[in-house]
Design a protein around this motif. Structure first.
Motif, PDB file in Angstrom:
ATOM      1  N   ASN A 192      -5.351 -30.873 -37.091  1.00 32.97           N
ATOM      2  CA  ASN A 192      -4.371 -29.916 -36.567  1.00 32.97           C
ATOM      3  C   ASN A 192      -5.023 -28.671 -35.971  1.00 32.97           C
ATOM      4  O   ASN A 192      -4.395 -27.944 -35.205  1.00 32.97           O
ATOM      5  CB  ASN A 192      -3.432 -29.439 -37.681  1.00 32.97           C
ATOM      6  CG  ASN A 192      -2.473 -30.501 -38.155  1.00 32.97           C
ATOM      7  OD1 ASN A 192      -2.290 -31.533 -37.509  1.00 32.97           O
ATOM      8  ND2 ASN A 192      -1.851 -30.261 -39.305  1.00 32.97           N
ATOM      9  N   GLN A 200      -3.555 -24.845 -32.215  1.00 31.48           N
ATOM     10  CA  GLN A 200      -3.124 -25.388 -33.504  1.00 31.48           C
ATOM     11  C   GLN A 200      -1.879 -26.259 -33.296  1.00 31.48           C
ATOM     12  O   GLN A 200      -0.974 -25.896 -32.559  1.00 31.48           O
ATOM     13  CB  GLN A 200      -2.795 -24.237 -34.461  1.00 31.48           C
ATOM     14  CG  GLN A 200      -2.408 -24.654 -35.861  1.00 31.48           C
ATOM     15  CD  GLN A 200      -3.622 -24.874 -36.747  1.00 31.48           C
ATOM     16  OE1 GLN A 200      -4.743 -24.619 -36.341  1.00 31.48           O
ATOM     17  NE2 GLN A 200      -3.395 -25.354 -37.955  1.00 31.48           N
ATOM     18  N   THR A 202       0.544 -28.555 -35.838  1.00 30.04           N
ATOM     19  CA  THR A 202       0.824 -29.066 -37.187  1.00 30.04           C
ATOM     20  C   THR A 202       1.506 -30.435 -37.165  1.00 30.04           C
ATOM     21  O   THR A 202       1.643 -31.068 -38.220  1.00 30.04           O
ATOM     22  CB  THR A 202       1.713 -28.084 -37.964  1.00 30.04           C
ATOM     23  OG1 THR A 202       2.945 -27.903 -37.245  1.00 30.04           O
ATOM     24  CG2 THR A 202       1.021 -26.743 -38.127  1.00 30.04           C
TER      25      THR A 202
END
Length: 237
Positions: A192, A200, A202
């Motif tokens: 991630n 980033q 997730t």
């Protein structure tokens, strides 16, 4: 998959990571020995408790935030560490330990592998373009192969996670390197994490947990040594 002498695909990318858990280098060719890609993850950042920098904390590894801000490459057999500001430090110069400690905020050293391997699971990690296409389609956005830090990206016309079907098989890479595919690779939060221009995300680990038993790609051990080059064919043997 049991069609012997079948062409699985070809080598699209070769990546080596001189220092565990930081960014590495893209290669056109690399030598393979019993340990894997020569020099791969041969070094690690070690704290004063003797644990090595990683994206997770285990008995041997210590989570260290921000490791993807650093990059390593080799000059001959010496690792060159590039700091977040672009400054290079040689691995054989103690200044690299001072600078890493200063930036990370605690005492560390750049340590060469000794009796215990720095690998999480095995010597050579492999992913395929078909698996990337599958995940990208289901997430609705292209997934960059750099997120998986694989040594080899195999370009294939197959569909789905082809590498899962290679487990327990032998593959010939180029003229002489034979790999035995051992098992799927377990994935952690590092997939991630932001790196270079990648932000980033997730969703990726959550998708793998929910749809693929937290795995992506496979790891292999070396049965026969030699050299691997970009565009080498990969044949099921």
């Amino acid at each position: 998959m049991d069609n012997k002498n079948q062409i699985v695909g070809k080598v699209k990318e070769i990546r080596r990571f001189p220092v565990k858990s930081i960014l590495g280098e893209l290669l056109q060719t690399v030598s393979i020995d019993k340990r894997g890609l020569v020099g791969d993850r041969l070094w690690a950042i070690k704290n004063m408790n003797g644990k090595f920098g990683s994206g997770k904390t285990t008995r041997r590894f210590q989570q260290m935030d921000g490791l993807f801000n650093y990059k390593a490459r080799y000059e001959d057999t010496t690792p060159i560490i590039t700091m977040p500001d672009g400054t290079d430090y040689r691995g054989d110069d103690n200044a690299v330990n001072e600078k890493l400690s200063e930036r990370l905020g605690y005492q560390v050293t750049l340590a060469r592998e000794e009796s215990i391997s720095h690998f999480d699971e095995g010597p050579i990690s492999i992913i395929t373009t078909s698996a990337l296409r599958k995940v990208s389609q289901e997430l609705g956005e292209a997934v960059d192969p750099r997120r998986f830090r694989a040594n080899l990206l195999i370009d294939t016309d197959s569909t789905g996670c082809l590498e899962d079907h290679l487990v327990n098989q032998l593959i010939l890479v180029g003229p002489s390197v034979i790999l035995r595919v051992v098992a799927p690779l377990q994935r952690c939060i590092m997939v991630n994490n932001s790196q270079e221009e990648l932000k980033q995300d997730t969703r990726l680990l959550r998708y793998l947990v929910n749809n693929h038993e937290s795995t992506f790609g496979v790891w292999a051990k070396v049965e026969s040594f030699g050299k691997i080059n970009i565009d080498d064919k990969i044949i099921l043997v």
